[in-house]
Design a protein around this motif. Structure first.
Motif, PDB file in Angstrom:
ATOM      1  N   SER A 112       0.828  -1.209   0.000  1.00 32.43           N
ATOM      2  CA  SER A 112       0.000   0.000   0.000  1.00 32.43           C
ATOM      3  C   SER A 112       0.866   1.265   0.000  1.00 32.43           C
ATOM      4  O   SER A 112       2.089   1.206   0.168  1.00 32.43           O
ATOM      5  CB  SER A 112      -0.919  -0.003   1.223  1.00 32.43           C
ATOM      6  OG  SER A 112      -0.162   0.091   2.420  1.00 32.43           O
ATOM      7  N   LYS A 113       0.193   2.389  -0.185  1.00 33.12           N
ATOM      8  CA  LYS A 113       0.833   3.717  -0.131  1.00 33.12           C
ATOM      9  C   LYS A 113       1.970   3.857  -1.150  1.00 33.12           C
ATOM     10  O   LYS A 113       2.992   4.501  -0.879  1.00 33.12           O
ATOM     11  CB  LYS A 113       1.344   4.014   1.279  1.00 33.12           C
ATOM     12  CG  LYS A 113       0.262   3.878   2.363  1.00 33.12           C
ATOM     13  CD  LYS A 113       0.779   4.229   3.740  1.00 33.12           C
ATOM     14  CE  LYS A 113      -0.273   3.992   4.806  1.00 33.12           C
ATOM     15  NZ  LYS A 113       0.196   4.336   6.170  1.00 33.12           N
ATOM     16  N   MET A 114       1.776   3.266  -2.328  1.00 30.97           N
ATOM     17  CA  MET A 114       2.815   3.369  -3.357  1.00 30.97           C
ATOM     18  C   MET A 114       2.910   4.771  -3.945  1.00 30.97           C
ATOM     19  O   MET A 114       3.832   5.070  -4.702  1.00 30.97           O
ATOM     20  CB  MET A 114       2.552   2.343  -4.469  1.00 30.97           C
ATOM     21  CG  MET A 114       2.844   0.900  -4.074  1.00 30.97           C
ATOM     22  SD  MET A 114       4.583   0.602  -3.651  1.00 30.97           S
ATOM     23  CE  MET A 114       5.362   0.742  -5.275  1.00 30.97           C
ATOM     24  N   ASP A 115       1.966   5.651  -3.572  1.00 32.88           N
ATOM     25  CA  ASP A 115       2.032   7.044  -4.023  1.00 32.88           C
ATOM     26  C   ASP A 115       3.016   7.856  -3.191  1.00 32.88           C
ATOM     27  O   ASP A 115       3.400   8.960  -3.574  1.00 32.88           O
ATOM     28  CB  ASP A 115       0.638   7.681  -3.934  1.00 32.88           C
ATOM     29  CG  ASP A 115       0.045   7.559  -2.535  1.00 32.88           C
ATOM     30  OD1 ASP A 115      -0.003   8.567  -1.809  1.00 32.88           O
ATOM     31  OD2 ASP A 115      -0.371   6.443  -2.164  1.00 32.88           O
ATOM     32  N   ILE A 116       3.428   7.309  -2.021  1.00 30.70           N
ATOM     33  CA  ILE A 116       4.357   8.026  -1.154  1.00 30.70           C
ATOM     34  C   ILE A 116       5.790   7.788  -1.633  1.00 30.70           C
ATOM     35  O   ILE A 116       6.198   6.652  -1.870  1.00 30.70           O
ATOM     36  CB  ILE A 116       4.213   7.564   0.313  1.00 30.70           C
ATOM     37  CG1 ILE A 116       2.803   7.865   0.826  1.00 30.70           C
ATOM     38  CG2 ILE A 116       5.255   8.229   1.198  1.00 30.70           C
ATOM     39  CD1 ILE A 116       2.566   7.401   2.248  1.00 30.70           C
ATOM     40  N   ILE A 137       0.612  -7.193  -5.347  1.00 32.06           N
ATOM     41  CA  ILE A 137      -0.202  -6.141  -5.947  1.00 32.06           C
ATOM     42  C   ILE A 137       0.216  -4.799  -5.346  1.00 32.06           C
ATOM     43  O   ILE A 137       0.213  -4.628  -4.127  1.00 32.06           O
ATOM     44  CB  ILE A 137      -1.702  -6.383  -5.700  1.00 32.06           C
ATOM     45  CG1 ILE A 137      -2.125  -7.746  -6.276  1.00 32.06           C
ATOM     46  CG2 ILE A 137      -2.543  -5.271  -6.326  1.00 32.06           C
ATOM     47  CD1 ILE A 137      -3.562  -8.128  -5.982  1.00 32.06           C
ATOM     48  N   GLU A 138       0.579  -3.859  -6.211  1.00 29.81           N
ATOM     49  CA  GLU A 138       0.954  -2.516  -5.763  1.00 29.81           C
ATOM     50  C   GLU A 138      -0.299  -1.642  -5.745  1.00 29.81           C
ATOM     51  O   GLU A 138      -1.038  -1.600  -6.730  1.00 29.81           O
ATOM     52  CB  GLU A 138       1.987  -1.914  -6.713  1.00 29.81           C
ATOM     53  CG  GLU A 138       3.267  -2.740  -6.837  1.00 29.81           C
ATOM     54  CD  GLU A 138       4.158  -2.249  -7.961  1.00 29.81           C
ATOM     55  OE1 GLU A 138       4.354  -1.009  -8.061  1.00 29.81           O
ATOM     56  OE2 GLU A 138       4.641  -3.078  -8.751  1.00 29.81           O
ATOM     57  N   THR A 139      -0.546  -0.967  -4.606  1.00 29.35           N
ATOM     58  CA  THR A 139      -1.776  -0.196  -4.489  1.00 29.35           C
ATOM     59  C   THR A 139      -1.523   1.222  -3.984  1.00 29.35           C
ATOM     60  O   THR A 139      -0.525   1.500  -3.322  1.00 29.35           O
ATOM     61  CB  THR A 139      -2.783  -0.866  -3.527  1.00 29.35           C
ATOM     62  OG1 THR A 139      -2.293  -0.771  -2.183  1.00 29.35           O
ATOM     63  CG2 THR A 139      -3.018  -2.313  -3.886  1.00 29.35           C
ATOM     64  N   SER A 140      -2.479   2.074  -4.301  1.00 36.18           N
ATOM     65  CA  SER A 140      -2.569   3.420  -3.726  1.00 36.18           C
ATOM     66  C   SER A 140      -4.044   3.752  -3.657  1.00 36.18           C
ATOM     67  O   SER A 140      -4.713   3.872  -4.694  1.00 36.18           O
ATOM     68  CB  SER A 140      -1.841   4.446  -4.588  1.00 36.18           C
ATOM     69  OG  SER A 140      -2.213   5.758  -4.189  1.00 36.18           O
ATOM     70  N   SER A 141      -4.584   3.841  -2.443  1.00 36.05           N
ATOM     71  CA  SER A 141      -5.998   4.172  -2.280  1.00 36.05           C
ATOM     72  C   SER A 141      -6.290   5.569  -2.809  1.00 36.05           C
ATOM     73  O   SER A 141      -7.357   5.825  -3.369  1.00 36.05           O
ATOM     74  CB  SER A 141      -6.398   4.060  -0.807  1.00 36.05           C
ATOM     75  OG  SER A 141      -6.223   2.735  -0.342  1.00 36.05           O
ATOM     76  N   VAL A 167      -0.897   0.209   8.176  1.00 37.50           N
ATOM     77  CA  VAL A 167      -0.531   0.183   6.754  1.00 37.50           C
ATOM     78  C   VAL A 167      -1.687   0.586   5.847  1.00 37.50           C
ATOM     79  O   VAL A 167      -1.509   0.734   4.649  1.00 37.50           O
ATOM     80  CB  VAL A 167      -0.021  -1.220   6.329  1.00 37.50           C
ATOM     81  CG1 VAL A 167       1.237  -1.575   7.089  1.00 37.50           C
ATOM     82  CG2 VAL A 167      -1.097  -2.278   6.533  1.00 37.50           C
ATOM     83  N   GLY A 168      -2.886   0.726   6.429  1.00 38.65           N
ATOM     84  CA  GLY A 168      -4.011   1.199   5.626  1.00 38.65           C
ATOM     85  C   GLY A 168      -4.987   0.113   5.228  1.00 38.65           C
ATOM     86  O   GLY A 168      -5.564   0.177   4.142  1.00 38.65           O
ATOM     87  N   LYS A 169      -5.208  -0.881   6.092  1.00 44.31           N
ATOM     88  CA  LYS A 169      -6.151  -1.958   5.758  1.00 44.31           C
ATOM     89  C   LYS A 169      -7.579  -1.425   5.633  1.00 44.31           C
ATOM     90  O   LYS A 169      -8.286  -1.727   4.678  1.00 44.31           O
ATOM     91  CB  LYS A 169      -6.080  -3.075   6.800  1.00 44.31           C
ATOM     92  CG  LYS A 169      -4.749  -3.801   6.845  1.00 44.31           C
ATOM     93  CD  LYS A 169      -4.767  -4.970   7.798  1.00 44.31           C
ATOM     94  CE  LYS A 169      -4.961  -4.580   9.232  1.00 44.31           C
ATOM     95  NZ  LYS A 169      -3.823  -3.791   9.768  1.00 44.31           N
ATOM     96  N   SER A 170      -7.999  -0.634   6.627  1.00 43.54           N
ATOM     97  CA  SER A 170      -9.353  -0.084   6.575  1.00 43.54           C
ATOM     98  C   SER A 170      -9.504   0.909   5.434  1.00 43.54           C
ATOM     99  O   SER A 170     -10.538   0.960   4.761  1.00 43.54           O
ATOM    100  CB  SER A 170      -9.706   0.585   7.908  1.00 43.54           C
ATOM    101  OG  SER A 170      -9.800  -0.376   8.941  1.00 43.54           O
ATOM    102  N   THR A 171      -8.465   1.692   5.173  1.00 48.47           N
ATOM    103  CA  THR A 171      -8.490   2.626   4.050  1.00 48.47           C
ATOM    104  C   THR A 171      -8.627   1.868   2.736  1.00 48.47           C
ATOM    105  O   THR A 171      -9.357   2.288   1.825  1.00 48.47           O
ATOM    106  CB  THR A 171      -7.199   3.477   4.027  1.00 48.47           C
ATOM    107  OG1 THR A 171      -7.095   4.187   5.266  1.00 48.47           O
ATOM    108  CG2 THR A 171      -7.218   4.470   2.882  1.00 48.47           C
TER     109      THR A 171
END
Length: 291
Positions: A112-116, A137-141, A167-171
């Motif tokens: 997660s947070k691959m935008d950072i 899997i690369e993600t960015s919410s 790490v952003g599970k709920s997000t």
């Protein structure tokens, strides 16, 4: 006798989905006598209540069950780790993988947070885990990156979503289905990790499958025999068939095919060193049990 699956357990009540509706039930006292506790994901037999609560009567055979978080009959696990805030942890990921594969649950690694912006070494790690046969899997919410790819893997599966706290599970779940509106928290800068926002395990219908959001945790207790750890990683186990000794722990034994694969660069040296650390921990636990 009615049958269904427990989709939520809260305050002594079990909520059982029979495929048509969800029934609120209490468990019979015999489960306490048998020292078995129903958990979310269990297939059960139950008796519907006429004007009040029904009763959970029998737990059917499980294909797997986790103790922490308590959930049964899992098909796959999304192991969510962030690129930054908190920093990507390979030792913790390898510990999760050992536990998940030990229970014959398919692991899917989500970064997660691959935008950072962060250390580009994350791309090397992603490739190493893919080379080892893992789905990554690369993600960015925020950018909606990787969300559609995750939606496709839920169909007809029971998926547990877990990983390091913060790490952003709920997000991620909110990005998958905005109607969930799960509580999220900012990272605690002082602790370098997130606060636990999910307080109980619950299965939710999502994209023709069941998805569980579980309480976050940042450490794992490994409860298995050393030989079980040696067979847990799927890629280690593929090479283990060529080890000279049956029951090889891939540690100090000669003619070990896993160690040879490490020397040849077919298995990540870092992952192997993490395995040795966990193997030592399991050996020490076993010795204490027999002292």
């Amino acid at each position: 006798m009615d049958k269904g699956r427990i989709v939520k357990a809260l305050a002594g009540f079990y909520y059982i989905d029979d495929g048509h509706e969800v029934h609120q039930c209490r468990a019979r006292g015999k489960f306490r006598k048998q020292d078995i506790k129903p958990v979310v994901g269990d297939f059960v037999e139950f008796q519907k209540g006429n004007h009040d609560d029904g009763y959970l009567l029998k737990i059917l055979e499980r294909k797997n069950v986790l103790r922490r978080p308590p959930i049964a009959n899992i098909d796959q696990a999304l192991l969510v780790f962030s690129r930054k805030e908190p920093d990507f942890s390979t030792i913790l990921l390898d510990k999760f993988l050992l536990l998940i594969e030990h229970y014959h649950i398919r692991p899917i690694i989500v970064i997660s947070k691959m935008d950072i912006e962060g250390d580009d070494s994350i791309y090397q790690y992603i490739q190493e885990y893919r080379n080892a046969g893992y789905t990554v899997i690369e993600t960015s919410s925020k950018q909606n990156k990787g969300i559609d790819e995750i939606k496709e893997i839920f169909k007809d599966q029971v998926t547990v979503i877990t990983g390091q706290s913060g790490v952003g599970k709920s997000t991620l779940l909110n990005a998958l289905d905005i109607s969930l509106n799960l509580e999220t928290n900012q990272i605690s800068k002082a602790l370098g990790r997130g606060k636990h926002t999910t307080r109980h395990v619950e299965l939710m219908n999502l994209y023709d499958g069941y998805v569980a959001d579980t309480p976050g945790f940042s450490s794992l207790e490994l409860e298995m025999e050393p030989i079980e750890a040696a067979r847990a990683y799927h890629d280690f186990d593929e090479y283990a068939t060529d080890c000279k000794f049956r029951g090889c722990l891939h540690d100090s034994e000669p003619h070990c095919a896993v160690k040879e694969a490490v020397d040849e660069g077919k298995i990540s040296k870092e992952r192997y060193e993490h395995y040795l650390t966990m193997l030592k921990e399991l050996k020490e636990k076993k010795e204490k049990r027999y002292d």
